[in-house]
Design a protein around this motif. Structure first.
Motif, PDB file in Angstrom:
ATOM      1  N   ALA A  21      64.599  34.630  32.968  1.00 19.11           N
ATOM      2  CA  ALA A  21      62.830  35.151  33.309  1.00 19.11           C
ATOM      3  C   ALA A  21      62.836  36.493  33.301  1.00 19.11           C
ATOM      4  CB  ALA A  21      62.357  33.629  33.985  1.00 19.11           C
ATOM      5  N   LEU A  22      63.892  36.861  33.756  1.00 15.23           N
ATOM      6  CA  LEU A  22      63.992  38.249  33.735  1.00 15.23           C
ATOM      7  C   LEU A  22      63.203  39.121  32.651  1.00 15.23           C
ATOM      8  CD1 LEU A  22      66.407  39.422  37.206  1.00 15.23           C
ATOM      9  CD2 LEU A  22      63.975  39.405  36.800  1.00 15.23           C
ATOM     10  N   LEU A  23      64.583  38.735  31.890  1.00 20.00           N
ATOM     11  CA  LEU A  23      65.116  38.718  30.486  1.00 20.00           C
ATOM     12  C   LEU A  23      63.699  38.733  29.737  1.00 20.00           C
ATOM     13  CD1 LEU A  23      66.215  40.115  27.954  1.00 20.00           C
ATOM     14  CD2 LEU A  23      67.297  38.222  27.400  1.00 20.00           C
ATOM     15  N   ALA A  24      63.122  37.563  29.684  1.00 14.26           N
ATOM     16  CA  ALA A  24      61.633  37.170  28.870  1.00 14.26           C
ATOM     17  C   ALA A  24      60.859  37.890  29.683  1.00 14.26           C
ATOM     18  CB  ALA A  24      61.881  36.000  29.534  1.00 14.26           C
ATOM     19  N   TYR A  25      61.217  38.583  30.478  1.00 15.88           N
ATOM     20  CA  TYR A  25      60.137  39.156  31.861  1.00 15.88           C
ATOM     21  C   TYR A  25      59.147  40.739  30.995  1.00 15.88           C
ATOM     22  CZ  TYR A  25      56.592  41.603  34.716  1.00 15.88           C
ATOM     23  OH  TYR A  25      55.406  42.421  35.681  1.00 15.88           O
ATOM     24  N   TRP A  26      60.718  41.390  30.898  1.00 16.71           N
ATOM     25  CA  TRP A  26      60.423  42.822  30.323  1.00 16.71           C
ATOM     26  C   TRP A  26      59.739  42.632  28.984  1.00 16.71           C
ATOM     27  CZ3 TRP A  26      58.872  46.010  33.491  1.00 16.71           C
ATOM     28  CH2 TRP A  26      58.991  45.764  35.152  1.00 16.71           C
TER      29      TRP A  26
ATOM     30  N   LEU B 188      70.389  36.423  42.372  1.00 11.54           N
ATOM     31  CA  LEU B 188      71.014  37.543  41.817  1.00 11.54           C
ATOM     32  C   LEU B 188      69.389  38.234  41.903  1.00 11.54           C
ATOM     33  CD1 LEU B 188      73.244  36.319  39.076  1.00 11.54           C
ATOM     34  CD2 LEU B 188      73.573  38.230  40.567  1.00 11.54           C
ATOM     35  N   THR B 189      68.404  37.059  41.360  1.00  9.02           N
ATOM     36  CA  THR B 189      67.369  37.334  40.316  1.00  9.02           C
ATOM     37  C   THR B 189      66.746  37.897  41.962  1.00  9.02           C
ATOM     38  OG1 THR B 189      66.684  35.603  41.354  1.00  9.02           O
ATOM     39  CG2 THR B 189      67.256  35.580  38.700  1.00  9.02           C
ATOM     40  N   ARG B 190      66.640  36.980  43.155  1.00  7.39           N
ATOM     41  CA  ARG B 190      65.886  37.669  44.777  1.00  7.39           C
ATOM     42  C   ARG B 190      66.692  39.132  44.995  1.00  7.39           C
ATOM     43  NH1 ARG B 190      61.578  36.277  42.891  1.00  7.39           N
ATOM     44  NH2 ARG B 190      60.871  37.509  44.796  1.00  7.39           N
ATOM     45  N   CYS B 191      67.979  38.794  45.243  1.00 10.57           N
ATOM     46  CA  CYS B 191      68.556  40.107  45.423  1.00 10.57           C
ATOM     47  C   CYS B 191      68.271  41.549  45.153  1.00 10.57           C
ATOM     48  CB  CYS B 191      69.869  39.995  45.553  1.00 10.57           C
ATOM     49  SG  CYS B 191      70.235  38.940  46.965  1.00 10.57           S
ATOM     50  N   SER B 192      68.452  41.285  43.436  1.00  8.53           N
ATOM     51  CA  SER B 192      68.316  42.218  42.647  1.00  8.53           C
ATOM     52  C   SER B 192      66.858  43.008  42.245  1.00  8.53           C
ATOM     53  CB  SER B 192      68.106  41.739  40.845  1.00  8.53           C
ATOM     54  OG  SER B 192      69.524  41.549  41.140  1.00  8.53           O
ATOM     55  N   LEU B 193      65.580  42.073  42.540  1.00  5.15           N
ATOM     56  CA  LEU B 193      63.842  42.016  42.923  1.00  5.15           C
ATOM     57  C   LEU B 193      63.996  42.778  44.146  1.00  5.15           C
ATOM     58  CD1 LEU B 193      62.491  39.126  41.146  1.00  5.15           C
ATOM     59  CD2 LEU B 193      62.276  42.019  40.629  1.00  5.15           C
ATOM     60  N   ILE B 194      64.308  42.817  44.722  1.00  4.25           N
ATOM     61  CA  ILE B 194      64.357  43.214  46.620  1.00  4.25           C
ATOM     62  C   ILE B 194      65.457  44.460  46.462  1.00  4.25           C
ATOM     63  CG2 ILE B 194      65.491  43.090  48.422  1.00  4.25           C
ATOM     64  CD1 ILE B 194      65.066  40.507  48.609  1.00  4.25           C
ATOM     65  N   GLN B 195      65.443  45.225  45.846  1.00  7.75           N
ATOM     66  CA  GLN B 195      66.768  46.612  45.515  1.00  7.75           C
ATOM     67  C   GLN B 195      65.766  47.139  44.651  1.00  7.75           C
ATOM     68  OE1 GLN B 195      71.232  46.890  45.421  1.00  7.75           O
ATOM     69  NE2 GLN B 195      70.936  47.920  43.518  1.00  7.75           N
TER      70      GLN B 195
ATOM     71  N   GLY C  66      79.242  44.056  41.792  1.00  9.24           N
ATOM     72  CA  GLY C  66      78.599  45.210  41.146  1.00  9.24           C
ATOM     73  C   GLY C  66      78.688  45.462  40.576  1.00  9.24           C
ATOM     74  N   CYS C  67      79.590  45.421  39.810  1.00  8.82           N
ATOM     75  CA  CYS C  67      78.846  45.320  37.750  1.00  8.82           C
ATOM     76  C   CYS C  67      77.735  44.821  37.564  1.00  8.82           C
ATOM     77  CB  CYS C  67      80.618  45.039  36.587  1.00  8.82           C
ATOM     78  SG  CYS C  67      79.533  45.312  35.565  1.00  8.82           S
ATOM     79  N   VAL C  68      77.971  43.022  37.873  1.00 10.27           N
ATOM     80  CA  VAL C  68      76.758  42.112  37.177  1.00 10.27           C
ATOM     81  C   VAL C  68      75.396  41.684  38.194  1.00 10.27           C
ATOM     82  CG1 VAL C  68      76.890  39.708  36.986  1.00 10.27           C
ATOM     83  CG2 VAL C  68      79.005  41.407  36.612  1.00 10.27           C
ATOM     84  N   GLY C  69      76.004  42.415  39.595  1.00  4.71           N
ATOM     85  CA  GLY C  69      74.271  42.091  40.168  1.00  4.71           C
ATOM     86  C   GLY C  69      74.124  43.248  40.615  1.00  4.71           C
ATOM     87  N   ASP C  70      74.713  44.774  41.386  1.00  6.64           N
ATOM     88  CA  ASP C  70      74.074  45.864  41.980  1.00  6.64           C
ATOM     89  C   ASP C  70      73.778  46.490  40.769  1.00  6.64           C
ATOM     90  OD1 ASP C  70      74.924  43.949  44.545  1.00  6.64           O
ATOM     91  OD2 ASP C  70      76.949  45.223  44.469  1.00  6.64           O
ATOM     92  N   ILE C  71      74.149  46.730  40.003  1.00  5.16           N
ATOM     93  CA  ILE C  71      73.748  47.564  39.144  1.00  5.16           C
ATOM     94  C   ILE C  71      73.002  46.847  38.076  1.00  5.16           C
ATOM     95  CG2 ILE C  71      74.383  48.885  37.409  1.00  5.16           C
ATOM     96  CD1 ILE C  71      76.670  50.179  38.741  1.00  5.16           C
ATOM     97  N   THR C  72      73.911  45.837  36.735  1.00  2.22           N
ATOM     98  CA  THR C  72      73.087  44.969  35.375  1.00  2.22           C
ATOM     99  C   THR C  72      71.688  44.576  35.725  1.00  2.22           C
ATOM    100  OG1 THR C  72      75.433  45.414  34.873  1.00  2.22           O
ATOM    101  CG2 THR C  72      72.957  43.521  33.529  1.00  2.22           C
ATOM    102  N   THR C  73      72.245  43.579  37.005  1.00  2.00           N
ATOM    103  CA  THR C  73      71.011  42.411  37.052  1.00  2.00           C
ATOM    104  C   THR C  73      69.963  43.487  37.551  1.00  2.00           C
ATOM    105  OG1 THR C  73      72.338  40.918  37.226  1.00  2.00           O
ATOM    106  CG2 THR C  73      69.814  40.466  38.380  1.00  2.00           C
ATOM    107  N   TYR C  74      70.166  44.445  38.700  1.00  2.00           N
ATOM    108  CA  TYR C  74      69.183  45.181  38.896  1.00  2.00           C
ATOM    109  C   TYR C  74      68.406  46.122  38.771  1.00  2.00           C
ATOM    110  CZ  TYR C  74      67.591  49.937  41.033  1.00  2.00           C
ATOM    111  OH  TYR C  74      67.226  50.961  40.953  1.00  2.00           O
TER     112      TYR C  74
END
Length: 528
Positions: free
Chosen positions: A16-21, A204-211, A232-240
């Motif tokens: 849904a993040l990809l679809a939104y942007w 993944l989504t909520r933590c990334s949106l908060i960051q 760190g690769c998948v969540g902290d950087i890519t999904t963020y």
């Protein structure tokens, strides 16, 4: 195609993040790798192509898809395509031995293994096919013969022709729920066999949106050179970055000089690394030779940073931040952003309002301010549990449902949290508790010391004593006696390491931390 949500606040799944942007601006840049460049429109189309092929290959909701590629656009597309069909994505590390790869693959039992035939001069076809043949489920093995996943599936991926001819339509997809697992991320295994933490879409989504909200960058551009099997690769950087509608610039592996060049070339605005990588960028790269003026925020996590390193980072960007979290918490659970130097040096900041974080006592109650206890977190965003390990999952939580991080800390009166070390790393010397992180922080204040690790070794008189391994700065290495004398001037005698080893080639984990497990083994071998 997944319909776009009306607002970011409504989003609780990765696709849904990809679809939104994509709906916001299909022409905005989403990813770069070498000479490849993808807009959000390109990325969505590539994800749609691969996800349709996955469904045609029999990938169903909850199936695992293992992927062996470097940090790259191929990684990004495979991740998004896998989670968009309700399957669980698993990253494999090309630095791992055949035995290590076999362990993870056999534990996760993927239905499909997607891999690049050669990475950094190492061929993987024989290894991966042998592992697949020995696995009871006999996963489908699909080879990428070049870095072309995003351009032409048929030309670069060895999917059987029948699969490509019968690619599924979007209507064949199973809906993805926020509480579905999106990833399996295997922990480092420093205290036993690696365990697969199941990471949910919601986390993944909520933590990334908060960051994204806390760091405050509009469409950030970030460098990503962390191994794809790491949160760190998948969540902290890519999904963020996806959560912020930004662009990920991939680097196949960490290289100090090459990373600085990418920051200049692509006008990167967010630089997120572990402290070791930053230190090596200063010691072995040449920051002064590159235009780094595009940087707006620098973030470190995964380990504490020395005072000297923090001061140097502050000179490169208007905003610096220190984050604390772990695989099982999915994202960072405490933040120190734009703080005075002593706050960065002494604490990992405080939790944002969306997180429930405490320092817990042995009685499963909050510890008093100033008391050392275990850092614990509670809420809907942490891991779902360990893959096929109900006992380990149960042991990861307190009786009242708090996830145990295994990290020791103390809550200050201002609400910030100081780290005291890992619960399993604390050792007793002469009847006293020694917290390795306290000693390591002291060592890193010594002139010429870049990083330090303290591990316990057996001692006839004191039961255990500390053995310190020191990574020196490149041009200013101290001697062992100088380091020992410095510690004696700063610490109680029972905390002072009884042996110091200075070595510029200490073993490192792929994520850029000193390998504590290997150093503990080395210390034991050096015992008289």
């Amino acid at each position: 195609m997944i319909p776009a949500a009306a607002t970011l606040d409504e989003i609780a799944t990765v696709p849904a993040l990809l679809a939104y942007w994509t709906a916001q601006d299909r022409t905005a840049m989403a990813a770069r790798f070498h000479e490849q460049a993808m807009t959000y429109g390109d990325l969505s189309e590539a994800v749609e192509t691969l996800s349709s092929a996955l469904i045609a290959a029999g990938i169903k909701h909850g199936d695992r898809v293992a992927v062996l590629v470097p940090p790259s656009i191929d990684f990004y597309v495979s991740y998004l395509a896998t989670v968009s069909v309700g399957a669980i994505w698993l990253g494999l590390n090309p630095k791992h031995t055949a035995e290590e790869l076999a362990y993870v693959i056999n534990d996760a039992d993927p239905k499909l293994i997607l891999f690049q035939s050669e990475i950094r001069g190492r061929a993987f076809s024989e290894t991966i096919n042998e592992i697949a043949r020995s696995n009871e489920l006999r996963p489908l093995v699909v080879e990428i013969t070049g870095s072309g996943l995003v351009r032409s599936l048929a030309d670069h991926i060895s999917f059987p022709a029948a699969i490509l001819q019968n690619a599924a339509s979007p209507s064949d997809r199973t809906s993805v729920h926020p509480d579905d697992p999106a990833l399996i991320v295997y922990t480092s295994g420093t205290t036993g066999d690696p365990k697969g933490a199941l990471i949910p879409h919601r986390g993944l989504t909520r933590c990334s949106l908060i960051q994204a909200e806390l760091l405050g960058l509009e469409r950030p551009i970030a460098l990503n050179n962390l191994p794809i099997n790491h949160i760190g690769c998948v969540g902290d950087i890519t999904t963020y970055i996806l959560a912020g509608g930004g662009c990920v610039v991939f680097q196949e592996q960490f290289d100090p000089e090459g990373g600085l060049a990418l920051i200049e070339k692509h006008r990167i605005t967010a630089w997120l690394q572990v402290p070791t990588m930053f230190q090596l960028s200063f010691d072995r790269g040449r920051p002064e030779a590159y235009d780094l003026s595009s940087l707006k925020v620098i973030v470190w996590s995964g380990a504490p940073a020395s005072r000297n390193l923090i001061e140097r980072l502050r000179g490169l960007a208007p905003l610096i931040a220190n984050l604390y979290g772990m695989t099982e918490t999915v994202g960072s659970i405490t933040y120190a952003i734009d703080e005075p130097l002593d706050i960065f040096e002494e604490t990992v900041g405080s939790p944002p309002p969306a997180y429930c974080v405490r320092v817990g006592s042995a009685e499963d109650m909050p510890a008093n301010d100033g008391e050392i206890g275990e850092i614990q977190v509670k809420g809907p965003m942490h891991m779902l549990g360990y893959w096929r390990r109900p006992k380990a999952t149960a042991e990861a939580y307190t009786p009242t449902g708090w996830l145990k991080t295994g990290d020791l800390g103390r809550r200050r009166s201002d609400g910030r949290i100081e780290l005291a070390g890992r619960l399993k790393e604390v050792f007793k010397s002469g009847g006293y508790n020694v917290y390795p992180r306290e000693v390591e922080r002291c060592l890193e204040d010594c002139d010429g010391v870049s990083m330090a690790v303290v591990v316990p070794v057996r001692d006839e008189m004191f039961f255990e004593v500390g053995h310190a391994f020191v990574l020196p700065k490149s041009n200013d290495a101290p001697n062992e006696q100088t380091v020992m004398d410095f510690c004696r001037s700063k610490l109680a005698n029972y905390k002072v390491p009884k042996k110091v080893t200075i070595d510029p080639d200490l073993p490192m984990l792929p994520i850029g931390k000193l390998d504590r497990k290997a150093l503990k083994k080395r210390a034991a071998e050096q015992q008289p």
